[in-house]
Design a protein around this motif. Structure first.
Motif, PDB file in Angstrom:
ATOM      1  N   TYR A 165       0.826  -1.206   0.000  1.00 36.93           N
ATOM      2  CA  TYR A 165       0.000   0.000   0.000  1.00 36.93           C
ATOM      3  C   TYR A 165       0.866   1.264   0.000  1.00 36.93           C
ATOM      4  CZ  TYR A 165      -4.087  -2.897   1.012  1.00 36.93           C
ATOM      5  OH  TYR A 165      -5.078  -3.825   0.913  1.00 36.93           O
ATOM      6  N   CYS A 166       1.948   1.262   0.764  1.00 41.18           N
ATOM      7  CA  CYS A 166       2.833   2.438   0.820  1.00 41.18           C
ATOM      8  C   CYS A 166       3.492   2.700  -0.533  1.00 41.18           C
ATOM      9  CB  CYS A 166       3.900   2.254   1.889  1.00 41.18           C
ATOM     10  SG  CYS A 166       3.252   2.304   3.572  1.00 41.18           S
ATOM     11  N   HIS A 167       3.912   1.619  -1.183  1.00 37.51           N
ATOM     12  CA  HIS A 167       4.534   1.762  -2.507  1.00 37.51           C
ATOM     13  C   HIS A 167       3.521   2.329  -3.506  1.00 37.51           C
ATOM     14  CE1 HIS A 167       7.238   0.921  -5.792  1.00 37.51           C
ATOM     15  NE2 HIS A 167       6.270   0.262  -6.409  1.00 37.51           N
ATOM     16  N   ALA A 168       2.289   1.847  -3.456  1.00 34.20           N
ATOM     17  CA  ALA A 168       1.253   2.346  -4.367  1.00 34.20           C
ATOM     18  C   ALA A 168       0.927   3.810  -4.063  1.00 34.20           C
ATOM     19  CB  ALA A 168      -0.005   1.499  -4.250  1.00 34.20           C
ATOM     20  N   HIS A 169       0.883   4.173  -2.785  1.00 33.03           N
ATOM     21  CA  HIS A 169       0.581   5.564  -2.433  1.00 33.03           C
ATOM     22  C   HIS A 169       1.674   6.506  -2.900  1.00 33.03           C
ATOM     23  CE1 HIS A 169       0.684   9.050   0.369  1.00 33.03           C
ATOM     24  NE2 HIS A 169      -0.579   9.105  -0.037  1.00 33.03           N
ATOM     25  N   SER A 170       2.931   6.108  -2.752  1.00 34.51           N
ATOM     26  CA  SER A 170       4.028   7.001  -3.137  1.00 34.51           C
ATOM     27  C   SER A 170       4.093   7.215  -4.644  1.00 34.51           C
ATOM     28  CB  SER A 170       5.359   6.457  -2.623  1.00 34.51           C
ATOM     29  OG  SER A 170       5.675   5.250  -3.287  1.00 34.51           O
ATOM     30  N   GLY A 171       3.621   6.240  -5.433  1.00 30.78           N
ATOM     31  CA  GLY A 171       3.660   6.386  -6.884  1.00 30.78           C
ATOM     32  C   GLY A 171       2.336   6.738  -7.513  1.00 30.78           C
ATOM     33  N   PHE A 172       1.343   7.044  -6.702  1.00 31.83           N
ATOM     34  CA  PHE A 172      -0.016   7.302  -7.215  1.00 31.83           C
ATOM     35  C   PHE A 172      -0.084   8.669  -7.870  1.00 31.83           C
ATOM     36  CE2 PHE A 172      -4.540   8.032  -7.171  1.00 31.83           C
ATOM     37  CZ  PHE A 172      -5.077   6.767  -7.334  1.00 31.83           C
ATOM     38  N   ARG A 173      -0.540   8.711  -9.120  1.00 31.04           N
ATOM     39  CA  ARG A 173      -0.729   9.967  -9.846  1.00 31.04           C
ATOM     40  C   ARG A 173      -2.208  10.131 -10.136  1.00 31.04           C
ATOM     41  NH1 ARG A 173       3.271  10.861  -7.851  1.00 31.04           N
ATOM     42  NH2 ARG A 173       5.318  10.601  -8.693  1.00 31.04           N
ATOM     43  N   LEU A 174      -2.728  11.318  -9.896  1.00 28.76           N
ATOM     44  CA  LEU A 174      -4.148  11.567 -10.127  1.00 28.76           C
ATOM     45  C   LEU A 174      -4.472  11.692 -11.560  1.00 28.76           C
ATOM     46  CD1 LEU A 174      -4.810  14.106  -7.264  1.00 28.76           C
ATOM     47  CD2 LEU A 174      -5.414  11.719  -7.330  1.00 28.76           C
TER      48      LEU A 174
END
Length: 174
Positions: A165-174
């Protein structure tokens, strides 16, 4: 009456010397020989410092500061990369989250997301809404906040799922 001028006499043909100029040829050869001797006597190109750079004379040098890497031998008890990748989860899941926008309106969103080898595909969030629409953008904002909540504050020892989840949050682009 004016005296009549006599017709012009044809000019005598000039003698053209067709013999080569041996003195000029010998001098050119001597100059070439002197230039070759000067190049042979000069230090090799590697020892000379290049001070002028253009497309005709540029010669790239090898990098100055290079350290050879040490090769680390894998330990016998350490699992291989293929085996570790097989241990990571793959599949899809459903996320349901609330989002409060700038006008303090609350909305509830439900979406599916996919993960492969322990990495969440952030592009898979909110595919059930038309891309570019207000709903899609609001859903993506809520999904990012949901991932941040699942990630936590990072102070405790993270499980494999929490790291996902942390990895996905850090790379999440809107």
């Amino acid at each position: 009456m004016a005296p009549v001028a006599a017709p012009p006499q044809p000019a005598a043909p000039e003698q053209v010397d067709v013999r080569p100029d041996y003195d000029a040829i010998v001098e050119a050869k001597l100059r070439e020989s002197a230039a070759e001797n000067a190049l042979a006597m000069s230090p090799p190109a590697a020892e000379q410092k290049q001070t002028e750079f253009n497309d005709q004379n540029y010669v790239a040098r090898q990098p100055d500061n290079i350290l050879e890497s040490r090769h680390i031998l894998s330990r016998a008890g350490q699992p291989s990369t293929e085996r570790r990748a097989a241990d990571r989860p793959t599949g899809s899941a459903t996320a349901t989250f609330d989002w409060r926008d700038a006008r303090r309106q609350r909305s509830r969103w439900k979406t599916r997301y996919e993960y492969h080898n322990g990495v969440i595909d952030t592009g898979s969030f909110c595919r059930n809404y038309r891309r570019g629409s207000i709903e899609y953008r609001t859903c993506r904002k809520g999904a990012r906040a949901w991932l941040a909540e699942r990630c936590g504050d990072g102070t405790r020892l993270a499980s494999a799922q929490q790291r996902m989840y942390c990895h996905a949050h850090s790379g999440f682009r809107l």
